[in-house]
Design an enzyme around this catalytic site. Structure first.
Site, PDB file in Angstrom:
ATOM      1  N   ASN A  10       0.864  -1.182   0.000  1.00  0.00           N
ATOM      2  CA  ASN A  10       0.000   0.000   0.000  1.00  0.00           C
ATOM      3  C   ASN A  10       0.904   1.238   0.000  1.00  0.00           C
ATOM      4  OD1 ASN A  10      -1.821   2.027   0.485  1.00  0.00           O
ATOM      5  ND2 ASN A  10      -2.371   1.364   2.561  1.00  0.00           N
ATOM      6  N   LYS A  12       0.096   4.250  -0.381  1.00  0.00           N
ATOM      7  CA  LYS A  12      -0.592   5.424   0.181  1.00  0.00           C
ATOM      8  C   LYS A  12      -0.392   6.658  -0.718  1.00  0.00           C
ATOM      9  CE  LYS A  12      -0.106   3.386   4.717  1.00  0.00           C
ATOM     10  NZ  LYS A  12      -0.209   3.586   6.143  1.00  0.00           N
ATOM     11  N   HIS A  96      -9.642   0.882   4.670  1.00  0.00           N
ATOM     12  CA  HIS A  96      -8.398   1.096   5.417  1.00  0.00           C
ATOM     13  C   HIS A  96      -8.683   2.005   6.614  1.00  0.00           C
ATOM     14  CE1 HIS A  96      -4.339   2.399   6.400  1.00  0.00           C
ATOM     15  NE2 HIS A  96      -3.920   1.322   5.735  1.00  0.00           N
ATOM     16  N   GLU A  98      -7.182   4.431   7.767  1.00  0.00           N
ATOM     17  CA  GLU A  98      -7.021   5.866   7.480  1.00  0.00           C
ATOM     18  C   GLU A  98      -8.262   6.417   6.777  1.00  0.00           C
ATOM     19  OE1 GLU A  98      -3.271   5.470   5.480  1.00  0.00           O
ATOM     20  OE2 GLU A  98      -2.326   4.930   7.377  1.00  0.00           O
ATOM     21  N   GLU A 168      -5.632  -5.405  10.345  1.00  0.00           N
ATOM     22  CA  GLU A 168      -4.648  -4.362  10.598  1.00  0.00           C
ATOM     23  C   GLU A 168      -4.982  -3.666  11.917  1.00  0.00           C
ATOM     24  OE1 GLU A 168      -2.638  -3.042   6.735  1.00  0.00           O
ATOM     25  OE2 GLU A 168      -4.402  -1.796   6.953  1.00  0.00           O
ATOM     26  N   GLY A 174       1.919   2.054  10.853  1.00  0.00           N
ATOM     27  CA  GLY A 174       2.842   3.179  10.738  1.00  0.00           C
ATOM     28  C   GLY A 174       3.485   3.589  12.046  1.00  0.00           C
ATOM     29  N   SER A 214       3.026  -2.382  10.410  1.00  0.00           N
ATOM     30  CA  SER A 214       4.479  -2.379  10.635  1.00  0.00           C
ATOM     31  C   SER A 214       5.135  -3.722  10.321  1.00  0.00           C
ATOM     32  CB  SER A 214       4.796  -1.928  12.067  1.00  0.00           C
ATOM     33  OG  SER A 214       4.327  -0.608  12.275  1.00  0.00           O
TER      34      SER A 214
HETATM   35  C1  PEP Z   1      -1.045  -0.019   6.054  1.00  0.00           C
HETATM   36  O1  PEP Z   1      -1.215   1.195   6.050  1.00  0.00           O
HETATM   37  O2  PEP Z   1      -1.820  -0.769   5.456  1.00  0.00           O
HETATM   38  C2  PEP Z   1       0.110  -0.530   6.785  1.00  0.00           C
HETATM   39  C3  PEP Z   1       0.133  -1.786   7.122  1.00  0.00           C
HETATM   40  O3  PEP Z   1       1.083   0.390   7.084  1.00  0.00           O
HETATM   41  P1  PEP Z   1       2.496   0.093   7.801  1.00  0.00           P
HETATM   42  O4  PEP Z   1       3.060  -1.167   7.203  1.00  0.00           O
HETATM   43  O5  PEP Z   1       3.347   1.282   7.496  1.00  0.00           O
HETATM   44  O6  PEP Z   1       2.219  -0.069   9.257  1.00  0.00           O
END
Ligand code: PEP
Length: 255
Positions: A10, A12, A96, A98, A168, A174, A214
């Site tokens: 992703n 973003k 997601h 976000e 997630e 993040g 992460s």
């Molecule tokens: C995401 O935004 O889907 C995600 C998993 O981000 P990160 O790997 O940076 O935590």
């Protein structure tokens, strides 16, 4: 039931079309010819046309990060499933955290998008996960269950081969904090249990559930070795070809 791992990046709101083309070329060069695991990159909308050309001769799949639930019309700034299909997009990230946090998306509005995606034969990567407050209050499983049930309301069994879930935990996105292997496995097993109640055991055992939050080369092997973890949705680490491909290699080893 064997489920092929899927590693999805992703990107973003990062990278111009030219930067995206460079990144996908590097990914192609390392993991674009193998099909032991599926690899998907999800650039921003503006990079989809160029990245689509770059993955045409490769095994790497193309995903989008969002879409509207209506096929066309007066929805300024939005993009439809049909528009994504015209660029050979196969997957779309929906729900997601976000999008839930900054754009007011809810299980109900995401459900409409999921149903529109499958109508266009797009594979939804449906994101769910609890916040830190919800985890601390012991509500993780309750939240995951309602996200699965409401987000997949009226989902037709005949389209289950299109469905991908991404667990997630919001507190891990993040932040550098990752769920332990055990926490991830526990949540994934719980999600699969809810899917089993909704669609039956056989169907639920064929649905892929990715872990996101992460994930990086250092922790990928342990997470991907869990029996109910069928791949990863990778944010930050997907912006480096080396980190992303190292995670793909970890998934190949775990397969
Ligand atoms: C995401 O935004 O889907 C995600 C998993 O981000 P990160 O790997 O940076 O935590």
């Amino acid at each position: 039931m064997s489920r092929k791992h899927l590693i999805a990046g992703n990107w973003k709101m990062n990278l111009t079309p030219d930067d995206s083309a460079s990144l996908v070329e590097e990914v192609n060069a390392v993991v674009g010819k193998q099909n032991a695991v599926q690899v998907c990159v999800c650039p921003p909308f503006t990079s989809l046309p160029l990245v689509s050309e770059k993955v045409e001769q490769s095994e790497v799949l193309l995903g989008a990060q969002n879409m509207h639930d209506q096929p066309s019309g007066a929805y300024t700034g939005e993009v439809s499933a049909e528009m994504l299909r015209s660029l050979y997009v196969s997957h779309v990230i929906l729900g997601h955290s976000e999008r839930r946090q900054y754009f007011g998306e809810t299980n109900v509005s995401i459900n409409a998008k999921i149903l529109a995606a499958i109508q266009a034969s797009l594979k939804p990567i449906y994101c769910i996960g609890e916040t830190l407050e919800e985890r601390d209050a012991g509500k993780t499983m309750e939240i995951l269950s309602s996200q699965v049930r409401e987000g997949l309301q009226s989902y037709p069994s005949r389209a289950l081969d299109l469905l991908v879930i991404a667990y997630e935990p919001v507190w891990a996105i993040g932040t550098g904090k990752t769920a332990t292997d055990e926490m991830a496995q526990e949540a994934h097993a719980e999600i699969r249990g809810v899917l089993s109640e909704m669609f039956g055991e056989a169907a639920s055992s064929s649905i892929r559930i990715l872990y996101g939050g992460s994930m990086k080369p250092e922790n990928a092997a342990g997470l991907l070795a869990q029996p109910d973890v069928d791949g990863g949705l990778i944010g930050g680490a997907s912006l480096s070809a080396k980190s992303f491909c190292d995670i793909v290699e970890a998934a190949i080893s775990a397969s």
